[in-house]
Design a protein around this motif. Structure first.
Motif, short mmCIF file in Angstrom:
data_model
loop_
_atom_site.label_atom_id
_atom_site.label_comp_id
_atom_site.label_asym_id
_atom_site.label_seq_id
_atom_site.Cartn_x
_atom_site.Cartn_y
_atom_site.Cartn_z
N UNK A 213 45.42 85.62 43.06
CA UNK A 213 46.48 85.36 42.10
C UNK A 213 46.15 86.00 40.75
N UNK A 214 44.89 85.93 40.34
CA UNK A 214 44.51 86.56 39.07
C UNK A 214 44.66 88.07 39.17
N UNK A 215 44.28 88.65 40.29
CA UNK A 215 44.42 90.10 40.47
C UNK A 215 45.89 90.51 40.40
N UNK A 216 46.76 89.62 40.89
CA UNK A 216 48.19 89.92 40.91
C UNK A 216 48.90 89.45 39.64
N UNK A 217 48.17 88.84 38.71
CA UNK A 217 48.78 88.32 37.49
C UNK A 217 49.69 87.13 37.74
N UNK A 218 49.39 86.34 38.78
CA UNK A 218 50.25 85.22 39.18
C UNK A 218 49.57 83.86 39.06
N UNK A 219 48.45 83.82 38.35
CA UNK A 219 47.69 82.57 38.33
C UNK A 219 48.47 81.40 37.74
N UNK A 220 49.39 81.68 36.81
CA UNK A 220 50.16 80.58 36.23
C UNK A 220 51.48 80.34 36.95
N UNK A 221 51.84 81.25 37.85
CA UNK A 221 53.08 81.07 38.63
C UNK A 221 52.84 80.25 39.90
N UNK A 222 51.61 80.13 40.29
CA UNK A 222 51.25 79.38 41.50
C UNK A 222 50.59 78.06 41.12
N UNK A 223 50.73 77.05 41.95
CA UNK A 223 51.39 77.05 43.25
C UNK A 223 52.92 76.95 43.12
N UNK A 224 53.60 77.32 44.19
CA UNK A 224 55.04 77.13 44.28
C UNK A 224 55.29 75.67 44.66
N UNK A 225 56.06 75.00 43.84
CA UNK A 225 56.31 73.57 44.09
C UNK A 225 57.74 73.23 43.74
N UNK A 226 58.48 72.83 44.76
CA UNK A 226 59.86 72.44 44.53
C UNK A 226 59.89 71.20 43.64
N UNK A 227 60.72 71.25 42.61
CA UNK A 227 60.78 70.12 41.68
C UNK A 227 61.36 68.88 42.37
N UNK A 228 60.67 67.78 42.18
CA UNK A 228 61.17 66.52 42.73
C UNK A 228 62.35 66.04 41.89
N UNK A 229 63.18 65.23 42.50
CA UNK A 229 64.29 64.65 41.76
C UNK A 229 63.75 63.75 40.66
N UNK A 230 64.32 63.81 39.46
CA UNK A 230 63.86 62.91 38.39
C UNK A 230 64.16 61.47 38.77
N UNK A 231 63.35 60.53 38.30
CA UNK A 231 63.61 59.12 38.63
C UNK A 231 64.98 58.67 38.14
N UNK A 232 65.63 57.87 38.95
CA UNK A 232 66.98 57.37 38.64
C UNK A 232 66.90 56.28 37.58
N UNK A 233 67.65 56.38 36.48
CA UNK A 233 67.58 55.33 35.45
C UNK A 233 68.34 54.07 35.87
N UNK A 234 67.76 52.93 35.57
CA UNK A 234 68.41 51.63 35.76
C UNK A 234 68.27 50.83 34.48
N UNK A 235 69.35 50.25 34.03
CA UNK A 235 69.30 49.41 32.83
C UNK A 235 68.91 47.99 33.23
N UNK A 236 68.04 47.38 32.45
CA UNK A 236 67.58 46.01 32.69
C UNK A 236 67.56 45.26 31.36
N UNK A 237 68.09 44.05 31.38
CA UNK A 237 68.02 43.18 30.19
C UNK A 237 66.98 42.10 30.46
#
Length: 373
Positions: A213-237
């Motif tokens: 990855x360093x040789x290819x200049x990709x060290x900061x582009x890896x790993x490939x990771x699909x973004x998880x869904x953000x947590x769903x907000x719930x209001x609580x009193x």
């Protein structure tokens, strides 16, 4: 697929680096598989610096498989309080009970047996077998996948099971004979200390020379990771119900149901918010009062707004408004006064150590204490 030269270079240089630079961590001072198991469960989704004091306290309180297996669950949850992901603690205790009953208190040494324990997945089984017993098993977590993705230029989504399987196979092939314990710890150490998620410290990396990855200049582009869904907000009193009379200086707490999210833990009474958004303070208090009366038979006199806070889970985030309140009545009165159901208690600051709370409620009660000093 990868050259033997590249693989041998990686393994030998990584081990040499580890023997010189490894951190002095408490679970590394012993080959006790029980201690290593505890540390690995605690370290999932938690920073090392946070885990260290918890680890010390936990093994002081539960020094053996038998001690943890026979301990009341509430004591285990209390010792875990603040680490979050409480299902980890429950699964750990359930699995330790299996070890106590089925294996005479000896943590199994085979992949098949240890993997059959509740909550023990491929990473935990590999970590315990390799670190404690020096078995040539891979232990592939996020740190390890990041290192392997970069060094071997693996441009596949690490969230996919097929990618993990491929990396487990690769990690197994990298283990030199007799080095499994040190190698797996070295791989984790490199990911934690050098090959970090952002701004990796390539110039101090022991395997930089052959990093694809360093040789290819990709060290900061890896790993490939699909973004998880953000947590769903719930209001609580939340009702911070303050005691009066003999309960002056105490709060009313309740125990959660036997199953489900945060099962059997203690909390301040609160309700899921039915309106689509927050209303005015007076309207918020009225909705909270009615909801507690309908759902819990708690009749309160809401007071002033106290604070906003939140509690983040992996899949949801509770957005919480906290209101001070006084109790008017709780369930059915009896000749002896108010009847308190088994899952409600009045507790004061000096009694909190007896109950396991999610962190957010400890935070609320501490804020209350500080505001009243």
């Amino acid at each position: 697929m990868y050259s033997q030269e590249q693989m041998l270079y990686f393994s030998t240089n990584l081990l040499d680096w580890y023997h010189t630079h490894k951190r002095d961590l408490p679970w590394r001072r012993s080959k006790n598989p029980y201690y290593i198991w505890i540390s690995e469960v605690m370290l999932q989704q938690t920073r090392v610096d946070t885990v260290i004091p918890y680890f010390h306290r936990f093994i002081d309180q539960f020094p053996t498989v038998e001690a943890l297996a026979t301990a009341p669950e509430e004591n285990v949850l209390k010792a875990w309080e603040g680490l979050g992901y409480y299902s980890r603690a429950r699964n750990l205790q359930n699995a330790v009970r299996e070890v106590h009953e089925r294996y005479g208190g000896i943590v199994p040494q085979t992949k098949e047996e240890i993997s059959s324990l509740k909550g023990v997945g491929p990473y935990t089984s590999g970590a315990v077998l390799s670190i404690a017993y020096n078995k040539p098993e891979p232990a592939v977590d996020g740190n390890v996948m990041r290192v392997l993705s970069r060094y071997f230029l693996i441009e596949e989504d690490i969230m996919k099971p097929a990618t993990r399987t491929r990396m487990e196979k690769l990690a197994r092939e990298l283990i030199l004979e007799g080095t499994a314990s040190d190698f797996n710890q070295a791989l984790m150490e490199l990911g934690a200390m050098v090959c970090t998620p952002r701004s990796p410290h390539c110039l101090t990396c022991p395997v930089m020379a052959h990093c694809s990855a360093r040789e290819a200049g990709m060290e900061e582009a890896l790993p490939i990771k699909k973004k998880a869904k953000p947590p769903r907000p719930e209001l609580r009193a939340v009702a911070l119900i303050e005691g009066t009379g003999e309960n002056e200086g105490k709060w009313l707490i309740r125990q959660r149901p036997q199953e489900g999210l945060l099962a059997r833990m203690w909390e301040l009474p609160h309700v899921a918010w039915e309106p689509e958004g927050w209303l005015s303070d007076e309207e918020n208090k009225d909705v909270l009062r009615k909801a507690l009366a309908d759902q819990e038979q708690i009749i309160i006199q809401p007071g002033e707004w106290f604070m906003d806070t939140e509690h983040i889970f992996s899949h949801i985030v509770w957005k919480m408004k906290v209101f001070r309140a006084k109790l008017t009545s709780l369930s059915h009165p009896t000749n002896g006064g108010e009847w308190i159901p088994f899952h409600y208690r009045w507790v004061g600051p000096d009694e909190l150590q007896q109950y396991a709370f999610p962190n957010v409620f400890i935070r609320i009660m501490k804020e209350w204490q500080e505001s009243n000093e």
